[in-house]
Enzyme design. Structure first.
Site, short mmCIF file in Angstrom:
data_model
loop_
_atom_site.label_atom_id
_atom_site.label_comp_id
_atom_site.label_asym_id
_atom_site.label_seq_id
_atom_site.Cartn_x
_atom_site.Cartn_y
_atom_site.Cartn_z
CB ALA A 244 -1.11 9.30 -107.51
CG HIS A 245 -3.64 7.77 -103.43
ND1 HIS A 245 -3.20 7.27 -102.23
CD2 HIS A 245 -3.15 9.01 -103.52
CE1 HIS A 245 -2.49 8.19 -101.61
NE2 HIS A 245 -2.44 9.25 -102.38
#
Length: 346
Positions: A244-245
């Site tokens: 994820a980010h």
């Protein structure tokens, strides 16, 4: 040599390449690799796991790659080195047809934006797209149907297999390998709830992959919300992994299939995450952490070592009984604490 030709090496060539000791005929020619059980006289086999020692006496291989302590059991020519598995890894690259394949340049159906900077000896396959501001280093391969988004940079010797998507503003180091279906730089999962629905948060960061990174098929690495998602040098990522980010993964770590890492988590150097491991967001794993398969990590790990969670498979009837007992663990712990307290007071 065409792409289908197999190289022919002498055992002397192989020993020299591996810096290993040859016991046997240096002029014997070999054309490939195979298992101990399946190898023929023109192939090399290897023995790195004692579980396969039973196959050594009957092997028909032209030579066997193995450690010196097992050499006396070998019935054919042998190449001795301390770590035969590392030797096998090096030898496999010598026989890899992709390593020998000549670059074919830019296919007529590829779309390359004006102003893109292309290095020497590159290959851009059919229907691939190179957008404006892209920089491709020397000997980069962009496979059929792959897309490299605007202002992205890919370092020397990297390879994108077919149908890889690199979004805008992504930086990929040298000698990276991205397998089919990989998506680098898609938006992170960022939304704000206004009481009635979700409002999208624009993902303004990028993704940075270091040198010698490998990303498996259908894996996704999301771009950062503000800063960058950063994958260190020599990180190996298996298929169907979700990062994820703003995650950071340290150098030389390895992530097996179906690992999921939530946003802003930091994974240290030399970590190993087994298949199906899940890491919650905003955590830190220090260097040298190994998490076994299917474990869920919800708190930071600040001491190196091996960590596990969950229970292994068992007969369903036994699992049902244990599941009922799990519900009573808190009551049992309280009762035990009361007994210990009463024992001390008595």
């Amino acid at each position: 040599m065409t792409s289908t030709d197999s190289p022919t090496l002498t055992l002397a060539d192989v020993a020299e390449q591996l810096e290993a000791r040859l016991v046997g005929d240096p002029s014997r020619r070999v054309t490939g690799l195979a298992t101990l059980r399946e190898a023929g006289p023109s192939q090399i086999a290897f023995l790195a796991n004692r579980a396969y020692l039973k196959d050594l006496p009957g092997t028909r291989a032209g030579a066997v790659l193995l450690s010196p302590e097992l050499a006396s059991s070998c019935p054919v020519d042998r190449i001795e080195l301390a770590n035969p598995y590392l030797g096998y890894a090096a030898l496999s690259r010598l026989f890899d047809p992709l390593m020998r394949r000549e670059r074919t340049g830019i296919h007529s159906s590829a779309v390359v934006a004006k102003g893109a900077i292309l290095g020497e000896g590159i290959e851009v396959g059919p229907n691939a797209v190179i957008e404006a501001g892209v920089e491709l280093g020397d000997e980069v391969v962009v496979g059929p149907g792959s897309v490299v988004g605007a202002d992205s940079r890919i370092g020397k010797g990297s390879r994108l297999h077919a149908n890889v998507t690199v979004y805008h503003g992504v930086v990929i180091g040298a000698r990276a390998i991205l397998h089919s279906g990989a998506v680098i730089g898609a938006d992170g999962f960022g939304f704000a709830h206004d009481g009635a629905g979700w409002q999208k948060i624009a993902q303004l960061g990028g993704v940075i992959l270091g040198d010698d990174v490998e990303v498996g098929s259908c894996s996704s690495i999301d771009r950062g919300a503000l800063g960058d998602t950063v994958i260190g040098n020599d990180v190996k990522i298996d298929s169907q992994v979700q990062i994820a980010h703003n995650v950071q993964v340290g150098d030389h770590s390895a992530l097996a299939g179906c690992v999921g890492i939530a946003g802003s988590t930091r994974v240290g150097r030399h970590c190993m995450l087994g298949g199906g491991v899940g890491l919650s967001g905003h955590l830190t794993l220090c260097d040298g952490v190994q998490v076994t398969g299917m474990s869920l990590v919800t708190n930071s790990i600040l001491e190196p070592g091996v960590y596990s969670s969950g229970t292994g498979a068992m007969p369903n009837a036994l699992w049902r009984k244990n599941a009922v007992r799990f519900k009573h663990l808190d009551d049992l712990a309280k009762r035990l604490a009361r007994l210990e307290k009463s024992g001390r007071s008595g």
